[in-house]
Design an enzyme around this catalytic site. Structure first.
Site, PDB file in Angstrom:
ATOM      1  CE  LYS A   2      -9.010  30.092  14.586  1.00 31.60           C
ATOM      2  NZ  LYS A   2     -10.515  30.583  13.776  1.00 31.60           N
TER       3      LYS A   2
ATOM      4  CG  ASP B 224      -9.362  28.738   8.710  1.00 26.42           C
ATOM      5  OD1 ASP B 224      -9.148  27.747   7.922  1.00 26.42           O
ATOM      6  OD2 ASP B 224      -9.754  29.730   8.159  1.00 26.42           O
TER       7      ASP B 224
END
Length: 224
Positions: free
Chosen positions: A120, A138
């Site tokens: 991420k 997320d």
């Protein structure tokens, strides 16, 4: 969400968030990287409050290494998991100095090899700093992918792969910012505010949440 709804859904988000970008405050690729590492399980607001003073003193990998773990920790104590994050920030800074001349590498594998940097975080840096059409999933994107039917999946990676597959190529560069802001401020975790969502007509959520009931004005009893 049917394929025919994907583009108008995203166009509605783009219309609501025309200037969508990360809410982290940074000045270059390095301070962006550190900010994203610190933002794991923390709000952008809390990170910005900590990094403002931190980056004035240590805005380069060299300065961060000189500050040391204890020194970094003094600035980020208000952020969740700050002890481990302080160690990671110093450790990744040491690697940047030793292996990359103090520069952040434009390479996914090299980024993910840095302490505290996962997929991420690498996706955010690649997108924001290097202009790559990546999707950083997320908690907001994971929720929206499943709730709206845009990219259902049981894991973060499945949702990411679905998003990359379904989002039109010309929208990939900015899509993750549209979705993050939408999830943060409108399609909230506890109660999606469907009544003020301009993308609702194309959303796959079957039961849309109604607007909050308007309370009648209270009447003051007047003594006879």
């Amino acid at each position: 969400m049917p394929n025919k709804n994907v583009r108008p859904f995203l166009e509605a988000l783009a219309g609501h968030w025309p200037d969508a970008k990360t809410e982290l405050v940074y000045s270059d690729v390095y301070t962006l990287l550190v900010s994203v590492v610190l933002s794991a399980q923390a709000t952008d607001i809390s990170v910005n409050k900590a990094t403002g003073p931190l980056f004035k003193l240590a805005g380069t990998p060299q300065a961060m290494v000189a500050l040391g773990v204890e020194g970094v920790g003094r600035y980020i104590r208000t952020i969740g998991l700050w002890q481990g994050k302080a160690r990671n920030v110093v450790a990744l800074s040491e690697i940047l100095v030793a292996q990359y001349g103090g520069e952040v590498p434009h390479d996914r594998d090299a980024l993910e090899a840095l302490p505290g940097v996962g997929r991420k975080t690498a996706n955010v840096v690649l997108n924001v700093a290097f202009g790559e059409p990546t999707i950083a999933v997320d908690t907001h994107l994971f929720r929206l992918g499943n709730r709206t039917g845009l990219a259902p999946g049981a894991t973060v990676r499945v949702v990411e792969d679905q998003l990359l597959k379904r989002i039109p190529p010309d929208m990939l560069m900015h899509a993750h910012h549209w979705l993050i802001l939408h999830g943060r401020y409108i399609c909230k975790a506890r109660l999606p505010e469907c009544w003020r969502c301009n993308a609702a007509p194309w959303c796959g959520l079957k039961t849309k949440s109604p607007p909050p009931a308007v309370k009648p004005p209270s009447r003051k009893h007047v003594a006879a």
